[in-house]
Design a protein around this motif. Sequence first.
Motif, short mmCIF file in Angstrom:
data_model
loop_
_atom_site.label_atom_id
_atom_site.label_comp_id
_atom_site.label_asym_id
_atom_site.label_seq_id
_atom_site.Cartn_x
_atom_site.Cartn_y
_atom_site.Cartn_z
N ALA A 1 -18.57 32.39 6.11
CA ALA A 1 -17.10 32.45 6.00
C ALA A 1 -16.49 31.06 6.11
O ALA A 1 -15.57 30.71 5.36
CB ALA A 1 -16.54 33.36 7.08
N ALA A 2 -17.01 30.24 7.00
CA ALA A 2 -16.50 28.87 7.14
C ALA A 2 -16.81 28.04 5.90
O ALA A 2 -16.00 27.20 5.49
CB ALA A 2 -17.10 28.21 8.38
N VAL B 1 -17.08 29.16 2.77
CA VAL B 1 -16.19 29.57 1.69
C VAL B 1 -14.76 29.10 1.96
O VAL B 1 -14.01 28.78 1.04
CB VAL B 1 -16.25 31.10 1.49
CG1 VAL B 1 -15.19 31.60 0.55
CG2 VAL B 1 -17.64 31.50 0.99
N TRP B 2 -14.37 29.01 3.20
CA TRP B 2 -13.03 28.58 3.56
C TRP B 2 -12.86 27.06 3.43
O TRP B 2 -11.76 26.57 3.16
CB TRP B 2 -12.73 29.03 5.00
CG TRP B 2 -11.37 28.71 5.49
CD1 TRP B 2 -10.17 28.97 4.89
CD2 TRP B 2 -11.04 28.03 6.71
NE1 TRP B 2 -9.13 28.52 5.67
CE2 TRP B 2 -9.64 27.94 6.79
CE3 TRP B 2 -11.81 27.52 7.75
CZ2 TRP B 2 -9.00 27.35 7.86
CZ3 TRP B 2 -11.15 26.94 8.81
CH2 TRP B 2 -9.77 26.85 8.86
N SER B 3 -13.93 26.31 3.59
CA SER B 3 -13.83 24.85 3.63
C SER B 3 -13.25 24.21 2.37
O SER B 3 -12.51 23.23 2.50
CB SER B 3 -15.19 24.22 3.97
OG SER B 3 -16.09 24.38 2.91
N PHE C 1 -10.80 25.06 0.74
CA PHE C 1 -9.35 25.23 0.75
C PHE C 1 -8.69 24.34 1.80
O PHE C 1 -7.50 24.46 2.06
CB PHE C 1 -9.00 26.70 1.00
CG PHE C 1 -9.49 27.59 -0.11
CD1 PHE C 1 -8.79 27.69 -1.30
CD2 PHE C 1 -10.68 28.28 0.02
CE1 PHE C 1 -9.25 28.49 -2.33
CE2 PHE C 1 -11.14 29.08 -1.00
CZ PHE C 1 -10.44 29.19 -2.18
N ARG C 2 -9.45 23.48 2.41
CA ARG C 2 -8.96 22.51 3.39
C ARG C 2 -9.10 21.11 2.78
O ARG C 2 -9.79 20.91 1.79
CB ARG C 2 -9.79 22.60 4.68
CG ARG C 2 -9.92 23.99 5.27
CD ARG C 2 -8.71 24.47 5.96
NE ARG C 2 -8.46 23.58 7.08
CZ ARG C 2 -7.31 23.49 7.70
NH1 ARG C 2 -6.32 24.23 7.35
NH2 ARG C 2 -7.15 22.67 8.70
N HIS D 1 -8.05 18.60 -1.52
CA HIS D 1 -8.83 19.76 -1.10
C HIS D 1 -10.17 19.80 -1.82
O HIS D 1 -10.34 19.24 -2.90
CB HIS D 1 -8.06 21.04 -1.38
CG HIS D 1 -6.89 21.21 -0.48
ND1 HIS D 1 -6.18 22.36 -0.39
CD2 HIS D 1 -6.28 20.37 0.40
CE1 HIS D 1 -5.20 22.25 0.48
NE2 HIS D 1 -5.23 21.03 0.97
N ARG E 1 -11.48 22.26 -3.32
CA ARG E 1 -11.42 22.99 -4.58
C ARG E 1 -10.98 22.10 -5.73
O ARG E 1 -11.03 22.50 -6.89
CB ARG E 1 -10.49 24.19 -4.44
CG ARG E 1 -9.05 23.82 -4.23
CD ARG E 1 -8.15 25.05 -4.15
NE ARG E 1 -6.77 24.68 -4.05
CZ ARG E 1 -6.10 24.55 -2.91
NH1 ARG E 1 -6.72 24.81 -1.78
NH2 ARG E 1 -4.85 24.21 -2.91
N LEU F 1 -16.34 25.20 -4.69
CA LEU F 1 -16.38 26.54 -4.10
C LEU F 1 -17.56 27.35 -4.63
O LEU F 1 -18.12 28.16 -3.89
CB LEU F 1 -15.06 27.27 -4.40
CG LEU F 1 -14.95 28.72 -3.96
CD1 LEU F 1 -14.99 28.81 -2.44
CD2 LEU F 1 -13.69 29.35 -4.51
N GLY G 1 -11.87 19.86 6.16
CA GLY G 1 -12.63 20.74 5.27
C GLY G 1 -14.08 20.32 5.16
O GLY G 1 -14.98 21.16 5.13
N ASN H 1 -15.77 21.31 8.28
CA ASN H 1 -16.05 22.75 8.23
C ASN H 1 -17.31 23.03 7.42
O ASN H 1 -18.12 23.88 7.80
CB ASN H 1 -14.88 23.51 7.60
CG ASN H 1 -13.71 23.65 8.52
OD1 ASN H 1 -13.79 23.37 9.71
ND2 ASN H 1 -12.58 24.05 7.96
#
Length: 152
Positions: A16-17, A19-21, A23-24, A31, A33, A58, A117, A120
């Motif tokens: 989860a971290a 996949v979230w990274s 977006f930071r 970012h 992404r 991503l 990010g 993360n």
Amino acid sequence: MFRNVLGSLMGLAGAAAAVWSPFRAWYDGRHGRDYGVQELFTSAGITGHTPTLLASILLPYLFAAVLTLCAVLLRSRLLMALAGVVVLGFTILWTVRQGQAAGSLTVGGDGHGLGDGLANAFGAGALILLGSLVMSGHPTRPTRPLPPPTPA
């Protein structure tokens, strides 16, 4: 069983971290992404071009998250370790390519330099690898001893 549950939770939290990274912020407020996967493998390196979401960094992290989910369902330490290596590998590769493009990497708390990010992503890869080490894996079936040979 407790080790499998703990390792699975660690792996899922790491996925989860990961996949979230993207977006930071990764570097200078940009970012994750905003970096294309192809930029990591071409001679042009990191550019200012913004790719589509699924063509960004991503993509390998989504792949690693799917690998982690499969590893949890199959109780496979090897798959989970592979997912951690994918996350850490792409993160390290991005770091090297960004360092080449920028000339140097800086760390700053003012929004310039390496961002949270990226931290993360490194933490996520380490957590997934740690989860694979904690897991006991799929239990093996005990083998029955062979019967003694019969005299001829």
